[in-house]
Design a protein around this motif. Sequence first.
Motif, PDB file in Angstrom:
ATOM      1  N   GLN A 112       0.846  -1.204   0.000  1.00 43.72           N
ATOM      2  CA  GLN A 112       0.000   0.000   0.000  1.00 43.72           C
ATOM      3  C   GLN A 112       0.884   1.258   0.000  1.00 43.72           C
ATOM      4  N   GLN A 113       1.952   1.195  -0.754  1.00 43.28           N
ATOM      5  CA  GLN A 113       2.975   2.235  -0.773  1.00 43.28           C
ATOM      6  C   GLN A 113       2.717   3.225  -1.896  1.00 43.28           C
ATOM      7  N   GLU A 114       2.951   4.508  -1.619  1.00 44.55           N
ATOM      8  CA  GLU A 114       2.788   5.538  -2.642  1.00 44.55           C
ATOM      9  C   GLU A 114       3.787   5.316  -3.785  1.00 44.55           C
ATOM     10  N   ALA A 115       3.456   5.891  -4.933  1.00 47.67           N
ATOM     11  CA  ALA A 115       4.335   5.755  -6.099  1.00 47.67           C
ATOM     12  C   ALA A 115       5.712   6.338  -5.815  1.00 47.67           C
ATOM     13  N   HIS A 116       6.736   5.602  -6.202  1.00 50.86           N
ATOM     14  CA  HIS A 116       8.120   6.007  -5.978  1.00 50.86           C
ATOM     15  C   HIS A 116       8.994   5.317  -7.010  1.00 50.86           C
ATOM     16  N   THR A 117      10.220   5.748  -7.130  1.00 49.05           N
ATOM     17  CA  THR A 117      11.188   5.048  -7.964  1.00 49.05           C
ATOM     18  C   THR A 117      12.292   4.485  -7.086  1.00 49.05           C
ATOM     19  N   ASP A 118      12.826   3.353  -7.500  1.00 50.34           N
ATOM     20  CA  ASP A 118      13.940   2.763  -6.759  1.00 50.34           C
ATOM     21  C   ASP A 118      15.216   3.558  -6.934  1.00 50.34           C
ATOM     22  N   ALA A 119      15.232   4.442  -7.920  1.00 50.50           N
ATOM     23  CA  ALA A 119      16.445   5.191  -8.219  1.00 50.50           C
ATOM     24  C   ALA A 119      16.885   6.094  -7.074  1.00 50.50           C
ATOM     25  N   VAL A 120      15.962   6.472  -6.159  1.00 49.82           N
ATOM     26  CA  VAL A 120      16.378   7.298  -5.025  1.00 49.82           C
ATOM     27  C   VAL A 120      16.961   6.446  -3.899  1.00 49.82           C
ATOM     28  N   HIS A 121      16.696   5.141  -3.932  1.00 48.45           N
ATOM     29  CA  HIS A 121      17.280   4.229  -2.956  1.00 48.45           C
ATOM     30  C   HIS A 121      18.591   3.631  -3.469  1.00 48.45           C
ATOM     31  N   ILE A 164      15.588  19.396  -6.397  1.00 50.79           N
ATOM     32  CA  ILE A 164      14.526  19.770  -5.463  1.00 50.79           C
ATOM     33  C   ILE A 164      15.029  20.714  -4.373  1.00 50.79           C
ATOM     34  N   GLY A 165      16.303  21.136  -4.469  1.00 56.18           N
ATOM     35  CA  GLY A 165      16.822  22.162  -3.582  1.00 56.18           C
ATOM     36  C   GLY A 165      17.101  21.710  -2.160  1.00 56.18           C
ATOM     37  N   ARG A 166      17.746  20.540  -1.998  1.00 55.95           N
ATOM     38  CA  ARG A 166      18.103  20.089  -0.650  1.00 55.95           C
ATOM     39  C   ARG A 166      19.521  19.533  -0.654  1.00 55.95           C
ATOM     40  N   ARG A 167      20.127  19.513   0.512  1.00 53.49           N
ATOM     41  CA  ARG A 167      21.420  18.865   0.710  1.00 53.49           C
ATOM     42  C   ARG A 167      21.160  17.441   1.191  1.00 53.49           C
ATOM     43  N   GLY A 168      21.853  16.486   0.616  1.00 54.21           N
ATOM     44  CA  GLY A 168      21.644  15.103   0.999  1.00 54.21           C
ATOM     45  C   GLY A 168      22.687  14.568   1.956  1.00 54.21           C
ATOM     46  N   SER A 175      12.651   7.774   5.478  1.00 49.58           N
ATOM     47  CA  SER A 175      12.623   7.055   4.214  1.00 49.58           C
ATOM     48  C   SER A 175      13.352   7.872   3.170  1.00 49.58           C
ATOM     49  N   ALA A 176      14.187   7.217   2.379  1.00 47.92           N
ATOM     50  CA  ALA A 176      14.960   7.914   1.354  1.00 47.92           C
ATOM     51  C   ALA A 176      14.078   8.525   0.278  1.00 47.92           C
ATOM     52  N   GLN A 177      12.840   8.080   0.165  1.00 44.20           N
ATOM     53  CA  GLN A 177      11.981   8.601  -0.890  1.00 44.20           C
ATOM     54  C   GLN A 177      11.137   9.799  -0.450  1.00 44.20           C
ATOM     55  N   ASP A 178      11.062  10.067   0.843  1.00 44.47           N
ATOM     56  CA  ASP A 178      10.193  11.135   1.336  1.00 44.47           C
ATOM     57  C   ASP A 178      10.460  12.493   0.693  1.00 44.47           C
ATOM     58  N   PRO A 179      11.724  12.931   0.539  1.00 40.15           N
ATOM     59  CA  PRO A 179      11.953  14.280   0.003  1.00 40.15           C
ATOM     60  C   PRO A 179      11.476  14.468  -1.436  1.00 40.15           C
ATOM     61  N   PHE A 180      11.256  13.364  -2.155  1.00 38.18           N
ATOM     62  CA  PHE A 180      10.972  13.464  -3.582  1.00 38.18           C
ATOM     63  C   PHE A 180       9.479  13.312  -3.913  1.00 38.18           C
ATOM     64  N   ALA A 181       8.642  13.102  -2.891  1.00 34.13           N
ATOM     65  CA  ALA A 181       7.230  12.806  -3.126  1.00 34.13           C
ATOM     66  C   ALA A 181       6.518  13.919  -3.887  1.00 34.13           C
ATOM     67  N   GLN A 182       6.749  15.167  -3.500  1.00 37.64           N
ATOM     68  CA  GLN A 182       6.089  16.277  -4.183  1.00 37.64           C
ATOM     69  C   GLN A 182       6.563  16.401  -5.625  1.00 37.64           C
ATOM     70  N   GLY A 183       7.838  16.142  -5.845  1.00 37.98           N
ATOM     71  CA  GLY A 183       8.359  16.192  -7.207  1.00 37.98           C
ATOM     72  C   GLY A 183       7.712  15.151  -8.097  1.00 37.98           C
ATOM     73  N   TRP A 184       7.535  13.935  -7.586  1.00 40.31           N
ATOM     74  CA  TRP A 184       6.877  12.896  -8.376  1.00 40.31           C
ATOM     75  C   TRP A 184       5.431  13.262  -8.679  1.00 40.31           C
ATOM     76  N   GLN A 185       4.751  13.835  -7.694  1.00 36.56           N
ATOM     77  CA  GLN A 185       3.370  14.255  -7.929  1.00 36.56           C
ATOM     78  C   GLN A 185       3.308  15.310  -9.031  1.00 36.56           C
ATOM     79  N   ALA A 186       4.257  16.237  -9.016  1.00 37.81           N
ATOM     80  CA  ALA A 186       4.281  17.279 -10.043  1.00 37.81           C
ATOM     81  C   ALA A 186       4.537  16.677 -11.427  1.00 37.81           C
ATOM     82  N   LEU A 187       5.445  15.703 -11.507  1.00 40.10           N
ATOM     83  CA  LEU A 187       5.720  15.056 -12.780  1.00 40.10           C
ATOM     84  C   LEU A 187       4.506  14.283 -13.279  1.00 40.10           C
TER      85      LEU A 187
END
Length: 290
Positions: A112-121, A164-168, A175-187
């Motif tokens: 039941q996981q939101e859409a994400h890519t493995d590329a951020v992990h 996305i304007g953050r330092r990693g 979760s490694a995917q949390d910072p990118f959720a809004q970006g995926w929604q925009a795409l």
Amino acid sequence: MQRGAMGLTADEERIARDLNERGYAVLDFPDAGIDARIERIKANLGPRYAGIDFADPDSDKTQGERRIQDAWKFDEDVRAIAANQTMLDLLGKLYGRSAFPFQTLNFPVGTQQEAHTDAVHFSSLPERFMCGVWLAMEDIGPEAGPLFYLPGSHRWPPLTNSMIGRRGHDSTLNSAQDPFAQGWQALRKAYGAIEEMFLARKGQALIWTANLLHGGSHQKDPRLTRWSQVTHYYFDDCIYYTPAFFDEALGRLDLRSLRSIADGQSRPNTYLGEKVERPGKRGRGWLARF
């Protein structure tokens, strides 16, 4: 390049085309004994999912422990699926480099996981030399929270910290995917992407590319199981790192220390054949020297 030049069969060519155009491909898992393996895995792993009562058909299967990482370390059938030589040979043909499995995940129900890519992990230099293989360990209907994906999303720009304007580097995340959720929604909105469900039958597998958006659908019937295994693969002669914790422009990568599940041998980070030294205590993720 023509099929004959790559040495692909007609079905391998179909898989290659689907991966290129859609970002995923479906095939029957190449193991004549897969049904017996699946049943042994269920019997072995079932008691390890704390809080799930598999004996009661009316119990809520979504409560309790819902995944086991790296069960290959103690379950030979999980390891055999991950290290299946026919699958390794196929991935090697498709990517042009030898593949090796480095992680397994086993699930009794959907994520039941939101859409994400493995590329951020799991990412690599060169880019996108990573893929996942998802195996259905039972027939899966729409009520059981099936896997979903967004066809063609693998062609979208991979999201990075700089975009996305953050330092990693040295950051802390649940979760490694949390910072990118809004970006995926925009795409998704920009491309008008539509989700598709994978209503798999037992023994079917799905290969997905590193940047394909995918996730787990809402489970409409909590009494149902959705047994599956995911194996993640990298390919030889790459730098392996976690993008959520990197600042590539500053030479700071969260380098991974990997071993192949197939042969137990280490797979060092390399660049064009040269080994990349890990930084040790000099600082997490510093790309020190060649």
